[in-house]
Write a protein that holds these residues in place. Structure first.
Motif, PDB file in Angstrom:
ATOM      1  N   ASP A 240       0.851  -1.189   0.000  1.00 10.96           N
ATOM      2  CA  ASP A 240       0.000   0.000   0.000  1.00 10.96           C
ATOM      3  C   ASP A 240       0.891   1.244   0.000  1.00 10.96           C
ATOM      4  OD1 ASP A 240       0.796   0.589   2.628  1.00 10.96           O
ATOM      5  OD2 ASP A 240      -0.901  -0.472   3.507  1.00 10.96           O
ATOM      6  N   ASN A 241       0.295   2.410   0.186  1.00  6.78           N
ATOM      7  CA  ASN A 241       1.045   3.652  -0.018  1.00  6.78           C
ATOM      8  C   ASN A 241       1.258   4.471   1.250  1.00  6.78           C
ATOM      9  OD1 ASN A 241       1.158   3.812  -3.189  1.00  6.78           O
ATOM     10  ND2 ASN A 241      -0.927   3.204  -2.686  1.00  6.78           N
ATOM     11  N   CYS A 242       1.171   3.840   2.404  1.00  3.71           N
ATOM     12  CA  CYS A 242       1.452   4.569   3.642  1.00  3.71           C
ATOM     13  C   CYS A 242       2.952   4.878   3.709  1.00  3.71           C
ATOM     14  CB  CYS A 242       0.997   3.772   4.860  1.00  3.71           C
ATOM     15  SG  CYS A 242       1.974   2.300   5.201  1.00  3.71           S
ATOM     16  N   SER A 243       3.329   5.760   4.592  1.00  7.85           N
ATOM     17  CA  SER A 243       4.723   6.227   4.639  1.00  7.85           C
ATOM     18  C   SER A 243       5.694   5.100   4.975  1.00  7.85           C
ATOM     19  CB  SER A 243       4.856   7.352   5.670  1.00  7.85           C
ATOM     20  OG  SER A 243       4.423   6.915   6.955  1.00  7.85           O
ATOM     21  N   ALA A 246       6.149   2.987   1.846  1.00  2.40           N
ATOM     22  CA  ALA A 246       6.923   3.736   0.839  1.00  2.40           C
ATOM     23  C   ALA A 246       8.410   3.702   1.178  1.00  2.40           C
ATOM     24  CB  ALA A 246       6.422   5.169   0.759  1.00  2.40           C
ATOM     25  N   ARG A 249       9.766   0.221   0.442  1.00  2.00           N
ATOM     26  CA  ARG A 249       9.985   0.000  -0.992  1.00  2.00           C
ATOM     27  C   ARG A 249      11.286   0.653  -1.457  1.00  2.00           C
ATOM     28  NH1 ARG A 249       4.466   1.512  -1.531  1.00  2.00           N
ATOM     29  NH2 ARG A 249       5.108   3.404  -2.649  1.00  2.00           N
ATOM     30  N   TYR A 262       6.387  -1.152  -6.474  1.00  2.00           N
ATOM     31  CA  TYR A 262       5.396  -0.108  -6.750  1.00  2.00           C
ATOM     32  C   TYR A 262       4.278  -0.178  -5.717  1.00  2.00           C
ATOM     33  CZ  TYR A 262       3.208  -4.119  -9.085  1.00  2.00           C
ATOM     34  OH  TYR A 262       2.698  -5.352  -9.374  1.00  2.00           O
ATOM     35  N   GLY A 263       3.569   0.945  -5.593  1.00  2.00           N
ATOM     36  CA  GLY A 263       2.453   1.017  -4.653  1.00  2.00           C
ATOM     37  C   GLY A 263       1.166   0.500  -5.278  1.00  2.00           C
ATOM     38  N   CYS A 264       0.230   0.128  -4.441  1.00  2.00           N
ATOM     39  CA  CYS A 264      -1.047  -0.425  -4.898  1.00  2.00           C
ATOM     40  C   CYS A 264      -1.883   0.676  -5.562  1.00  2.00           C
ATOM     41  CB  CYS A 264      -1.798  -1.024  -3.715  1.00  2.00           C
ATOM     42  SG  CYS A 264      -3.469  -1.557  -4.089  1.00  2.00           S
ATOM     43  N   ASN A 265      -2.229   0.472  -6.832  1.00  6.39           N
ATOM     44  CA  ASN A 265      -3.031   1.467  -7.551  1.00  6.39           C
ATOM     45  C   ASN A 265      -4.411   1.651  -6.915  1.00  6.39           C
ATOM     46  OD1 ASN A 265      -1.176   2.212  -9.506  1.00  6.39           O
ATOM     47  ND2 ASN A 265      -1.808   0.607 -10.932  1.00  6.39           N
ATOM     48  N   HIS A 267      -5.289   1.252  -3.769  1.00  7.32           N
ATOM     49  CA  HIS A 267      -5.164   2.041  -2.537  1.00  7.32           C
ATOM     50  C   HIS A 267      -4.882   3.506  -2.870  1.00  7.32           C
ATOM     51  CE1 HIS A 267      -2.842   3.458   1.106  1.00  7.32           C
ATOM     52  NE2 HIS A 267      -3.969   3.037   1.646  1.00  7.32           N
ATOM     53  N   LEU A 268      -4.053   3.728  -3.879  1.00 11.12           N
ATOM     54  CA  LEU A 268      -3.728   5.101  -4.269  1.00 11.12           C
ATOM     55  C   LEU A 268      -4.968   5.842  -4.752  1.00 11.12           C
ATOM     56  CD1 LEU A 268      -1.567   7.263  -4.761  1.00 11.12           C
ATOM     57  CD2 LEU A 268      -1.216   6.279  -7.039  1.00 11.12           C
TER      58      LEU A 268
END
Length: 398
Positions: A240-243, A246, A249, A262-265, A267-268
């Motif tokens: 996912d895209n939490c800090s 990120a 990654r 890459y982050g989850c589209n 979730h983004l």
């Protein structure tokens, strides 16, 4: 007529006593006889042996006139071989081989595990009666066996299925974290080969600090498991895209440059929808939706009028913000009608929102704003979605 003396009396041994039952098709539920039909004439007869003998004395066209293994005086005939007796008895006895029982045990286990049922469900009396009716010879495993031996066997079988699907293929691994119902933190990994997805492992984080370093350590362990145990080739990682994710990654990109991160589209896009949602409008919509969802009388009136069940937004439910607004617009006329029913108690704040045309128009504007994101979310959650699935067409108006 049939000779009554050709059938042994109750005073005979158990073996000769059983012969009378071979002339009837008997059905039992538990220990109770529910049907006892004569094989010759098809009539129902009481399940008492002396009644059965009386019937056979009158029944026409008897199939058996004497006990082939017992003389009229009750002594065993010496001319019948033991193999013949075994063959005759086996046709009247249900049996399950050890191999068949093992197969049935596994199938029962898969049913319990896939439905998340407790192991002691196998000891439910109604379930026992059901299995008994299917096959009286099958002995149901105990809940201890279901939770140990059979569980281990099904697990090993499932591992082999995954190994066959993953071996030699390019794999994307996914990491995500959440809380259990008891609010215990867990971090889990799953994998996909582009066709099917499989759960890989889960770790109870406990008191550990769930920072980027900790998550990276768990991820590397799971990557190693995919490559050594399942013989797959990990080429990508998605989170996912939490800090924290990120940062993790970024660290993975530095240490494993051959892995695409890459982050989850999905979730983004959900984060974008939350960012663009007019918060003050959404809060008022939620007030109205909660009122009709949580109060019995208004809720029953809404159901009677054919309205839609009110939808509330959720943090992890994609499109829930726009779905909440759509639900309000669809039900608004019903809400107004219910607000005019004298016996329905309703706060003045809710009534004012229902009659406010400006508010209604702003909700419709919010739907128009969020709809393109909803379309993109629908695209990216399909089974054949790719990294490019959202496309640019959904964002042209922005």
């Amino acid at each position: 007529h049939r000779d009554l003396h050709s059938f042994p009396t109750r005073r005979s041994s158990d073996l000769t006593k059983d012969l009378i039952w071979t002339e009837f098709v008997t059905t039992k539920v538990g220990n109770a006889i529910t049907s006892n039909k004569c094989k010759t004439c098809g009539k129902q007869v009481s399940g008492k042996p002396y009644r059965m003998r009386q019937h056979l004395g009158k029944c026409q066209k008897p199939k058996v006139t004497s006990n082939p293994g017992v003389s009229a005086g009750g002594s065993r005939a010496s001319t019948q071989s033991s193999s013949q007796k075994s063959t005759e008895m086996s046709s009247f006895v249900s049996s399950v081989s050890m191999q068949k029982k093992k197969e049935l045990d596994k199938k029962l286990g898969k049913f319990l595990y896939s439905c998340n049922l407790p192991f002691n469900a196998v000891e439910n009396q109604e379930f026992k009666e059901f299995v008994l009716a299917l096959n009286p010879a099958y002995k149901i495993p105990s809940h201890e066996i279901m939770g140990s031996t059979i569980l281990d066997e099904v697990y090993q079988d499932t591992q082999q299925v995954v190994r066959d699907e993953v071996q030699g293929k390019k794999i994307i691994i996914m990491q995500d974290g959440w809380s259990t119902h008891q609010n215990d933190p867990v971090i889990c990994h799953s994998l996909t080969n582009g066709t099917n997805s499989y759960f890989l492992d889960g770790t109870a984080a406990g008191t550990s600090k769930k920072d980027a370093e900790y998550c990276l350590g768990l991820l590397n362990t799971s990557i190693s498991s995919v490559e050594t145990v399942f013989k797959g080739n990990v080429i990508g990682c998605v989170t996912d895209n939490c800090s924290t994710m990120a940062a993790m990654r970024n660290k993975l990109s530095q240490t494993s440059q051959n892995i695409l991160v890459y982050g989850c589209n999905t979730h983004l896009l959900n984060l974008v929808a939350k960012k663009l949602s007019p918060e003050h409008i959404l809060l008022d919509v939620v007030k109205v939706q909660k009122f009709f969802k949580q109060h019995q009388s208004p809720g029953q009136h809404l159901k009677r009028l054919g309205g839609q069940r009110p939808v509330l937004p959720g943090k992890t439910r994609w499109n829930s913000q726009v779905d909440c607004c759509k639900s309000f617009v669809l039900n608004q006329l019903h809400y107004l009608a219910i607000s005019r029913i004298p016996e329905v108690e309703m706060d003045d704040e809710i009534r004012d929102l229902l009659v406010d045309n400006q508010f209604y128009e702003r909700v419709k504007e919010a739907i128009e704003l969020l709809e393109p994101i909803g379309i993109a979310l629908d695209k990216v959650t399909t089974l054949n979605a790719s990294l490019a699935s959202p496309g640019t067409d959904a964002f042209t108006r922005y």
